[in-house]
Design a protein around this motif. Structure first.
Motif, PDB file in Angstrom:
ATOM      1  N   ASP A   1     -17.590 -34.507 -29.561  1.00  0.00           N
ATOM      2  CA  ASP A   1     -17.965 -33.854 -30.807  1.00  0.00           C
ATOM      3  C   ASP A   1     -18.330 -32.412 -30.462  1.00  0.00           C
ATOM      4  OD1 ASP A   1     -19.206 -32.820 -33.075  1.00  0.00           O
ATOM      5  OD2 ASP A   1     -20.338 -34.656 -33.486  1.00  0.00           O
ATOM      6  N   LYS A   2     -17.342 -31.542 -30.582  1.00  0.00           N
ATOM      7  CA  LYS A   2     -17.494 -30.142 -30.174  1.00  0.00           C
ATOM      8  C   LYS A   2     -18.604 -29.441 -30.948  1.00  0.00           C
ATOM      9  CE  LYS A   2     -15.025 -25.761 -30.345  1.00  0.00           C
ATOM     10  NZ  LYS A   2     -13.791 -25.089 -30.742  1.00  0.00           N
ATOM     11  N   ASN A   3     -18.649 -29.637 -32.263  1.00  0.00           N
ATOM     12  CA  ASN A   3     -19.646 -28.928 -33.070  1.00  0.00           C
ATOM     13  C   ASN A   3     -21.066 -29.311 -32.678  1.00  0.00           C
ATOM     14  OD1 ASN A   3     -17.670 -27.534 -34.505  1.00  0.00           O
ATOM     15  ND2 ASN A   3     -17.472 -29.165 -36.015  1.00  0.00           N
ATOM     16  N   SER A   4     -21.292 -30.594 -32.407  1.00  0.00           N
ATOM     17  CA  SER A   4     -22.623 -31.032 -31.966  1.00  0.00           C
ATOM     18  C   SER A   4     -22.981 -30.432 -30.610  1.00  0.00           C
ATOM     19  CB  SER A   4     -22.683 -32.556 -31.876  1.00  0.00           C
ATOM     20  OG  SER A   4     -22.584 -33.124 -33.146  1.00  0.00           O
ATOM     21  N   LEU A   5     -22.000 -30.359 -29.711  1.00  0.00           N
ATOM     22  CA  LEU A   5     -22.251 -29.780 -28.392  1.00  0.00           C
ATOM     23  C   LEU A   5     -22.575 -28.293 -28.503  1.00  0.00           C
ATOM     24  CD1 LEU A   5     -22.410 -30.017 -25.337  1.00  0.00           C
ATOM     25  CD2 LEU A   5     -19.916 -29.739 -25.251  1.00  0.00           C
ATOM     26  N   VAL A   6     -21.846 -27.587 -29.326  1.00  0.00           N
ATOM     27  CA  VAL A   6     -22.117 -26.158 -29.529  1.00  0.00           C
ATOM     28  C   VAL A   6     -23.533 -25.963 -30.076  1.00  0.00           C
ATOM     29  CG1 VAL A   6     -21.496 -24.136 -30.930  1.00  0.00           C
ATOM     30  CG2 VAL A   6     -19.709 -25.460 -29.774  1.00  0.00           C
ATOM     31  N   ARG A   7     -23.932 -26.765 -31.059  1.00  0.00           N
ATOM     32  CA  ARG A   7     -25.285 -26.652 -31.619  1.00  0.00           C
ATOM     33  C   ARG A   7     -26.339 -26.905 -30.537  1.00  0.00           C
ATOM     34  NH1 ARG A   7     -22.842 -28.994 -36.049  1.00  0.00           N
ATOM     35  NH2 ARG A   7     -23.497 -31.099 -35.482  1.00  0.00           N
TER      36      ARG A   7
END
Length: 148
Positions: free
Chosen positions: A128-134
């Motif tokens: 989950d790229k977006n969660s990792l970025v956050r």
């Protein structure tokens, strides 16, 4: 099998470093790749991930070293890619961050070890790229903008 000269310590980090260094200076043919690959494969565990020596606990940093070594040796086909990718993706926690092994807290450093390993085996899109970025952005030091 590669060991340190001073202590004789052996683990997959040294195999990866030797393969990477020799590849960079175009001398990979000067080492016994088969022996190194066999050692790396003996460090694979039932969960598809890798430890530093045969029988040791799977760890994301060691996975990177082993996958990297196998990639340099053109032996990625020896992996069960989906099983390994599953183990790596299981490192992502509800916070979006990644840990290095089960039941541990997330740490930004594992963003590198896990994501780089997934990228090498073609499964980075499983995270989950977006969660990792956050998670990574939330880990910044507010004053200096470095990563805590």
């Amino acid at each position: 099998v590669v060991s340190t000269q001073s202590t004789g310590e052996v683990d997959t980090r040294f195999t990866f470093c030797a393969f990477a260094t020799l590849a960079l200076i175009d001398r990979l043919s000067s080492c016994n790749l088969t022996t190194g690959v066999q050692f790396v494969l003996r460090c694979r565990n039932f969960d598809g991930a890798f430890g530093c020596v045969p029988g040791s606990e799977s760890h994301a940093g060691q996975v990177f070293c082993c996958v990297g070594a196998l990639s340099i040796a053109n032996k990625l086909q020896l992996l069960d890619v989906d099983q390994l990718a599953w183990w790596l993706c299981e490192r992502q926690l509800p916070s979006g961050g990644l840990n290095g092994r089960p039941e541990k807290l997330p740490d930004v450093c594992y963003s590198w070890w896990v994501l780089a390993s997934l990228k090498i085996i073609g499964r980075a899109h499983w995270l989950d790229k977006n969660s990792l970025v956050r998670f990574i952005l939330a880990s910044q030091d507010g004053g200096n903008r470095g990563i805590c």
